[in-house]
Design a protein around this motif. Structure first.
Motif, PDB file in Angstrom:
ATOM      1  N   THR A  41       0.791  -0.689  -0.287  1.00 50.44           N
ATOM      2  CA  THR A  41       0.177  -0.344   0.284  1.00 50.44           C
ATOM      3  C   THR A  41       0.868   1.381   0.063  1.00 50.44           C
ATOM      4  O   THR A  41       1.791   0.961   0.971  1.00 50.44           O
ATOM      5  CB  THR A  41      -0.724   0.180   1.192  1.00 50.44           C
ATOM      6  OG1 THR A  41      -1.421  -0.979   1.143  1.00 50.44           O
ATOM      7  CG2 THR A  41      -1.977   1.903   1.367  1.00 50.44           C
ATOM      8  N   ASP A  56      -7.277   4.133  -5.186  1.00 48.85           N
ATOM      9  CA  ASP A  56      -6.637   3.620  -6.015  1.00 48.85           C
ATOM     10  C   ASP A  56      -7.514   4.958  -7.420  1.00 48.85           C
ATOM     11  O   ASP A  56      -7.654   3.975  -8.497  1.00 48.85           O
ATOM     12  CB  ASP A  56      -6.670   2.278  -6.685  1.00 48.85           C
ATOM     13  CG  ASP A  56      -6.650   1.232  -4.978  1.00 48.85           C
ATOM     14  OD1 ASP A  56      -5.435   1.930  -5.465  1.00 48.85           O
ATOM     15  OD2 ASP A  56      -6.917   0.292  -4.578  1.00 48.85           O
ATOM     16  N   HIS A  86      -3.163   4.403  -2.834  1.00 49.16           N
ATOM     17  CA  HIS A  86      -3.061   2.665  -3.424  1.00 49.16           C
ATOM     18  C   HIS A  86      -2.765   1.265  -3.199  1.00 49.16           C
ATOM     19  O   HIS A  86      -1.054   1.588  -2.333  1.00 49.16           O
ATOM     20  CB  HIS A  86      -2.146   3.218  -4.880  1.00 49.16           C
ATOM     21  CG  HIS A  86      -1.756   1.844  -5.921  1.00 49.16           C
ATOM     22  ND1 HIS A  86      -3.086   2.030  -7.176  1.00 49.16           N
ATOM     23  CD2 HIS A  86      -0.976   1.402  -6.191  1.00 49.16           C
ATOM     24  CE1 HIS A  86      -2.649   0.966  -7.753  1.00 49.16           C
ATOM     25  NE2 HIS A  86      -1.582   0.575  -7.374  1.00 49.16           N
ATOM     26  N   ASN A  88      -1.436  -2.189  -4.361  1.00 53.68           N
ATOM     27  CA  ASN A  88      -1.415  -3.287  -5.851  1.00 53.68           C
ATOM     28  C   ASN A  88      -1.855  -4.717  -5.398  1.00 53.68           C
ATOM     29  O   ASN A  88      -1.334  -5.467  -6.093  1.00 53.68           O
ATOM     30  CB  ASN A  88       0.480  -3.590  -5.759  1.00 53.68           C
ATOM     31  CG  ASN A  88       1.170  -4.167  -4.928  1.00 53.68           C
ATOM     32  OD1 ASN A  88       0.258  -4.536  -3.945  1.00 53.68           O
ATOM     33  ND2 ASN A  88       2.614  -4.866  -4.967  1.00 53.68           N
ATOM     34  N   THR A  91      -8.501  -4.897  -2.527  1.00 56.51           N
ATOM     35  CA  THR A  91      -8.483  -3.835  -1.422  1.00 56.51           C
ATOM     36  C   THR A  91     -10.009  -4.715  -1.105  1.00 56.51           C
ATOM     37  O   THR A  91     -10.676  -5.191  -2.169  1.00 56.51           O
ATOM     38  CB  THR A  91      -9.348  -2.229  -2.324  1.00 56.51           C
ATOM     39  OG1 THR A  91      -8.099  -2.364  -3.050  1.00 56.51           O
ATOM     40  CG2 THR A  91      -9.425  -1.867  -0.761  1.00 56.51           C
TER      41      THR A  91
END
Ligand code: DP6
Length: 313
Positions: A41, A56, A86, A88, A91
Motif C-alpha cells: 500500500t 486507487d 493505492h 497493488n 482491496t
C-alpha cells in the motif's frame, strides 16, 4: 510538500478475533503475524482545505478512515489532508488491506505532521484504525499482545525467510467486515470464552516455535489457530461463513502436499483466500498445486517484507 509512506499487509499465523470493551481498539487475544513484501500500500498525504480521500485513483468516502482520523485528532494536531492511497492487490477481499492501509496512513501522517512518534506509538496509532495494522508497522514476524497492544518485532524477515502463496478464490469485498464479525462472534458464539481462555498459551507456544525456527510446530499451531477462529465464526448466530468451496479444496490441497513431505501449511482470514506458508524451495510446487484447484482465480507469491516506512522522495 506531500509525504508518501509505504506499508505491507501482514498475515496472522496466530489469529486475533474479538476486541476488548472500551476505547483504543484493543484486541481480546494476542496474535503473531508475518509481514509480506510483494503486496504494497502506498499512501500520500498533503495539506488541503478539507479532508479528501482517493483510493486507487478514485475519490471515495470511507467511514472507517473518517472515524479513525477524528479519533487521532483528539490526541494529535493533524490538519485537513488530501489522502491518496493505492494498493497493488485487490482491496477488501481478505488480503489485509486495512492493515497495510492504516500502517501506511499512520506513518505518512506522523512524518507529514511532525508528530515525532516512536515505533510503538505509531503502532498504537495504526491499531486505533485497525487492530492488525499495529503489526504492519514492523517487518518479518511480529507479535501484538498485552499489556501495550503495540506491534513488537519477533524475528527479522531474513532470519527465517519463509514464502507465502496466496490463492485468490473471489475478489469482491467481504459481506461482513472484521469489526462487525468480531463483535458478532463475541456476543453470539458459545465458543468465545474457550477461544480467549486458550489464547495466551497458544501465543507462548507459537513464539517458542518461531524462536526455534521449528516449521512443523509453527504449521500445527497456525492451522489450529486458523481453524479455531473459523469455528468461532461458523458457530456465531447467524453464522459467519467467509469460505468458498475452493477455500476448503485449497486447505485440502495443502494438507496433501504436507502429507507428501512438502513443508507447507495454510491459513485463512476473514475472507475466502487461502494463504499457504512454505519454505522458499517449495513455493513453486505449492503454487502449482493451488493453481490446479478448481475455483482458484489466480495466485500470487510473496516473501517476507519490512515494516512501514516513509518513501524516499
Ligand atoms: C482475521 O484488524 O481487520 O485477519 O481492528 O476491526 O479493523 P479491525 O479488524 P482487523 O482484523 C483482523 C482479523 C484477522 C486475524 C488477524 O489478522 O489477526
Amino acid at each position: 510538500m506531500p509525504t508518501t509512506a509505504i506499508a505491507h499487509p501482514n498475515i496472522a499465523l496466530l489469529k486475533y478475533w474479538g476486541k476488548q470493551d472500551g476505547p483504543g481498539n484493543r484486541p481480546a487475544t494476542p496474535s503473531l503475524s508475518i509481514t509480506l513484501d510483494a503486496l504494497t500500500t502506498t499512501t500520500t498525504v498533503e495539506d488541503a482545505d478539507a479532508d479528501a480521500l482517493r483510493l486507487d485513483g478514485r475519490p471515495v468516502r470511507d467511514a472507517k478512515i473518517e472515524r479513525t482520523l477524528a479519533d487521532w485528532r483528539r490526541d494529535y494536531a493533524i490538519g485537513p489532508l488530501a489522502i491518496s492511497s493505492h494498493n497493488n492487490f485487490p482491496t477488501a477481499a481478505g488480503l489485509a488491506s486495512s492493515a497495510s492501509g492504516f500502517a501506511a496512513l499512520a506513518t505518512a501522517i506522523d512524518a507529514h505532521c511532525g508528530l515525532g512518534l516512536s515505533d510503538g506509538e505509531r503502532s498504537a496509532l495504526a491499531r486505533r484504525g485497525s487492530g492488525s495494522a499495529a503489526r504492519s508497522i514492523h517487518g518479518g514476524f511480529v507479535a501484538l499482545a498485552a499489556p501495550d497492544w503495540r506491534g513488537e518485532p519477533v524475528l527479522a524477515p531474513d532470519a527465517w525467510p519463509l514464502a507465502v502463496v496466496v490463492a485468490i478464490t473471489a475478489s469482491e469485498p467481504k459481506a461482513v467486515s472484521s469489526t462487525e464479525g468480531m463483535d458478532h462472534s463475541k456476543t453470539t458464539s458459545p465458543y468465545f470464552a474457550a477461544w480467549t481462555a486458550a489464547a495466551d498459551a497458544d501465543f507462548e507456544a507459537m513464539k517458542a516455535a518461531v524462536a526455534h525456527r521449528d516449521f512443523d510446530a509453527l504449521a500445527e499451531l497456525a492451522e489450529a489457530s486458523c481453524l479455531k477462529m473459523h469455528a468461532l465464526m461458523l458457530s456465531s448466530r447467524p453464522p459467519l461463513i467467509y469460505w468458498r468451496g475452493a477455500t476448503v479444496e485449497c486447505l485440502r490441497a495443502v494438507r496433501e502436499l504436507r502429507a507428501g513431505g512438502c513443508r507447507a501449511f495454510a491459513t485463512v482470514d476473514a475472507g475466502p483466500q487461502v494463504k499457504a506458508v512454505c519454505e522458499p524451495q517449495d513455493a513453486e510446487r505449492v503454487e502449482a498445486a493451488l493453481k490446479n484447484v478448481p475455483g482458484v482465480v489466480s495466485t500470487l507469491r510473496s516473501g517476507l517484507g519490512g515494516g512501514a516506512r516513509v518513501a524516499d522522495s
